[in-house]
Design an enzyme around this catalytic site. Structure first.
Site, short mmCIF file in Angstrom:
data_model
loop_
_atom_site.label_atom_id
_atom_site.label_comp_id
_atom_site.label_asym_id
_atom_site.label_seq_id
_atom_site.Cartn_x
_atom_site.Cartn_y
_atom_site.Cartn_z
N GLU A 1 4.23 4.21 -7.98
CA GLU A 1 5.69 4.02 -7.96
C GLU A 1 6.03 2.59 -7.55
OE1 GLU A 1 6.47 7.34 -5.40
OE2 GLU A 1 5.83 8.68 -7.00
N ASN B 1 1.93 11.67 1.55
CA ASN B 1 2.80 10.54 1.22
C ASN B 1 4.21 11.09 1.09
OD1 ASN B 1 4.16 8.39 0.12
ND2 ASN B 1 3.25 8.56 -1.91
N HIS C 1 0.72 2.06 -4.62
CA HIS C 1 1.09 3.35 -5.23
C HIS C 1 1.72 3.08 -6.60
CE1 HIS C 1 3.13 7.16 -5.90
NE2 HIS C 1 2.28 7.68 -5.03
N GLU D 1 -5.09 8.27 -8.70
CA GLU D 1 -3.88 9.02 -9.00
C GLU D 1 -3.44 8.77 -10.44
OE1 GLU D 1 -1.67 10.10 -5.21
OE2 GLU D 1 -0.89 8.17 -5.84
N SER E 1 -0.14 16.13 -7.99
CA SER E 1 0.21 17.54 -8.01
C SER E 1 -0.83 18.45 -7.35
CB SER E 1 0.52 18.00 -9.45
OG SER E 1 1.61 17.24 -9.97
N GLY F 1 3.80 14.05 -9.29
CA GLY F 1 5.12 14.65 -9.23
C GLY F 1 5.53 15.39 -10.49
N LYS G 1 6.90 9.58 0.67
CA LYS G 1 7.76 8.78 -0.22
C LYS G 1 9.11 8.51 0.46
CE LYS G 1 5.46 10.97 -4.09
NZ LYS G 1 5.30 10.91 -5.53
#
Ligand code: PEP
Length: 250
Positions: free
Chosen positions: A97, A10, A95, A167, A213, A173, A12
């Site tokens: 985010e 991904n 996701h 996730e 991660s 991250g 991003k």
């Protein structure tokens, strides 16, 4: 049933079109011949170019988002038909985010999942809990709710082809990886939930990734867990560490 592992990068909001060309050209030879299915999920502006570069390879093209309407007055959005026509086969949906910064709801995630299937692409459905939710002891309840709503109206045949990415938000991250036991516990619960909604055959077929991660250095132990069928990779999809993750078994 043995499931083929799937490792999806991904990107991003990283890589301009020219930087994307350089990264794909760097990674292409490094991931060739992998045992896992490999997907590059790239920003919308890079889809066409990356798709051209991936032609003739085993690497699948993925998008990071899609809108849930077919077309029309939705300025700035990308339609499922646009993705399909550009050669996309996987689409990341929900996701964390997007859930956090763009306020995507479980209901929107469900609409997108249904649209992606309608256009014969595969959703990578992201679910996960925040640190506060984990500390409140509601992780499994929350994940079950996210999975159940995401799959509303999805047929058994479609669900068998779907990918779910577990996730934990606190691991994305941040450099904090869930332990392999924590990741396995939730991925097993997701599979159990799919068995409840559909049946054991569907639960055995659906692929469940861990994301948060993952690095070349920890992929092998995480992907070695029985209910973890690969990973959704953020930071480490932007450099040659991605090839180490993809080739975790070599
Ligand atoms: C992600 O963006 O889905 C992700 C897991 O990011 P990272 O690997 O950087 O934690």
């Amino acid at each position: 049933m043995s499931r083929t592992k799937i490792v999806a990068g991904n990107w991003k909001m990283n890589k301009t079109p020219s930087e994307a060309v350089a990264l794909v050209n760097e990674l292409k030879p490094l991931v060739a011949g992998a045992d896992a299915d490999v997907v590059f999920c790239v920003p919308a502006i890079n889809i066409t170019k990356v798709g051209e570069l991936l032609e003739g390879t085993d690497i699948a093209l993925g998008a990071e988002n899609v809108y849930f309407e077919d077309k029309g007055a939705y300025t700035g959005e990308t339609s499922p038909a646009m993705l399909k026509d550009a050669g996309v086969s996987y689409v990341i949906i929900g996701h964390s985010e997007r859930r956090e910064y763009f306020k995507e709801t479980d209901e929107e995630v469900n609409k997108k999942v249904l649209k992606v299937f309608e256009y014969d692409m595969t959703p990578i459905i992201c679910v996960g809990e925040t640190l506060a939710q984990r500390e409140q002891g509601v992780t499994i309840d929350l994940i079950r709710q996210q999975v159940k709503i995401a799959l509303l109206g999805v047929s058994k045949e479609q669900a068998q082809k779907a990918v779910i990415a577990y996730e934990p938000v606190w691991a994305i991250g941040t450099g904090k990886v869930a332990t392999k036991e924590q990741a396995q516990e939730v991925c097993a619960a997701i599979r159990g939930c799919v068995a409840e909604i559909y049946d054991d055959a569907t639960a055995a077929a659906i692929r469940i990734q861990y994301g948060g991660s993952v690095k070349g250095a920890n992929a092998k132990e995480i992907f070695g867990m029985p209910d973890i069928d690969g990973g959704l990779i953020g930071g480490s999809s932007l450099n040659d560490d991605f090839a180490k993750i993809v080739n975790y078994d070599k």
